[in-house]
Design an enzyme around this catalytic site. Structure first.
Site, PDB file in Angstrom:
ATOM      1  N   ASP A  16      -1.162  -7.675   5.310  1.00 55.51           N
ATOM      2  CA  ASP A  16      -1.829  -6.390   5.133  1.00 55.51           C
ATOM      3  C   ASP A  16      -0.812  -5.265   4.899  1.00 55.51           C
ATOM      4  O   ASP A  16       0.312  -5.314   5.398  1.00 55.51           O
ATOM      5  CB  ASP A  16      -2.670  -6.076   6.366  1.00 55.51           C
ATOM      6  N   GLY A  17      -1.242  -4.254   4.151  1.00 57.56           N
ATOM      7  CA  GLY A  17      -0.439  -3.046   3.982  1.00 57.56           C
ATOM      8  C   GLY A  17       0.170  -2.867   2.609  1.00 57.56           C
ATOM      9  O   GLY A  17       0.885  -1.883   2.372  1.00 57.56           O
ATOM     10  N   TRP A  21       1.541   0.742   1.396  1.00 59.66           N
ATOM     11  CA  TRP A  21       2.984   0.774   1.118  1.00 59.66           C
ATOM     12  C   TRP A  21       3.247   1.436  -0.227  1.00 59.66           C
ATOM     13  O   TRP A  21       4.138   2.283  -0.361  1.00 59.66           O
ATOM     14  CB  TRP A  21       3.532  -0.647   1.136  1.00 59.66           C
ATOM     15  N   SER A  61      -9.707 -12.173   0.276  1.00 61.32           N
ATOM     16  CA  SER A  61     -10.903 -12.537   1.035  1.00 61.32           C
ATOM     17  C   SER A  61     -12.149 -12.468   0.158  1.00 61.32           C
ATOM     18  O   SER A  61     -12.139 -11.869  -0.927  1.00 61.32           O
ATOM     19  CB  SER A  61     -11.075 -11.597   2.233  1.00 61.32           C
ATOM     20  N   ASN A  64     -12.959  -9.035  -0.562  1.00 64.69           N
ATOM     21  CA  ASN A  64     -12.119  -8.341  -1.549  1.00 64.69           C
ATOM     22  C   ASN A  64     -12.741  -8.307  -2.940  1.00 64.69           C
ATOM     23  O   ASN A  64     -12.328  -7.500  -3.785  1.00 64.69           O
ATOM     24  CB  ASN A  64     -10.739  -8.988  -1.631  1.00 64.69           C
TER      25      ASN A  64
END
Length: 247
Positions: A16-17, A21, A61, A64
């Site tokens: 995640d991120g 970022w 996922s 998503n």
């Protein structure tokens, strides 16, 4: 310091991120996913070096699919271009996929299935890509398979047990994770391996996935090694079992 004799056999990661970022650096979200691919390469290599046997990565996922279409398309393209045989050949690791294959674009599915076949002889480690995956989808799919076997007379309904469910999961080829890592600062499981992580150690870090390097992985493993895994037993029972093993 990592104890080489207590390396988790199976590490699962929620990567995640990536988007945050990128946005914090004035970039578009997809550039974060590109940077995240480089982290996949580093962590795969390091897990192989440490002796981890299974590494499961949450790449995309079922939820998503609800993201903006342009981001979904970019992610699918990234899967095609980044998951190359070089990544797996270099580390001599096998690639497997779990997830709803029926929803994947034809070219992505063909690439994933080709990689599964191409790497089938490698034994150093298995890298499982969770793509178009969610735990609720996996459990629902397992229930359908079991119901079909009961209907066809291949399985007695009264004989269905935990092991029956485990054997019908998409991920039945691998053991349950010992350690689940989530990067990016959130502390939730997000529909990932819910059945399998019943007794996994959980490690949450605020580090975004593109910044998650070998040192961060070592911190997660050291945290794992600091825990006593009791599986419902008492501390005294575990200590007695460990004592008996040493005799």
């Amino acid at each position: 310091m990592i104890d080489k004799n207590r390396i988790p056999q199976h590490i699962a990661i929620i990567m995640d991120g990536n988007g945050r970022w990128a946005m914090e650096r004035g970039k578009v979200r997809t550039e974060g996913h590109v940077a995240g691919v480089e982290t996949v390469k580093k962590i795969t290599a390091e897990c192989t070096r440490l002796g981890v046997k299974y590494l499961t990565l949450y790449a995309f996922s079922t939820e998503n699919w609800n993201r903006p279409q342009e981001e979904v398309a970019a992610l699918m393209t990234l899967v095609l271009t980044s998951l190359t045989e070089e990544l797996f050949d270099k580390n001599q690791v096998r690639m497997r996929m779990i997830g709803d294959r029926s929803r994947l674009p034809k070219d992505v599915l063909e690439k994933m299935e080709w990689l599964e076949d191409h790497t089938s002889g490698y034994e150093r480690m298995t890298v499982t890509i969770a793509l178009s995956y969610s735990s609720r989808w996996e459990l629902t799919d397992a229930v359908r398979k079991i119901a079909k076997e009961v209907r066809e007379g291949k399985l007695d309904a009264d004989a269905v047990c935990e092991q029956t469910i485990t054997e019908h999961l998409d991920s039945s080829f691998q053991p349950d994770p010992d350690l689940l890592i989530r990067t990016g600062g959130e502390q939730r499981i997000s529909n990932y391996l819910l059945w399998q992580i019943a007794y996994s150690e959980l490690y949450f870090t605020g580090v975004y996935w593109p910044d998650f390097d070998e040192e961060q992985l070592h911190k997660a493993i050291e945290n794992f090694q600091s825990k006593q895994r009791r599986y419902g037993k008492t501390e005294a029972q575990i200590e007695q079992e460990e004592k008996e093993k040493r005799i």
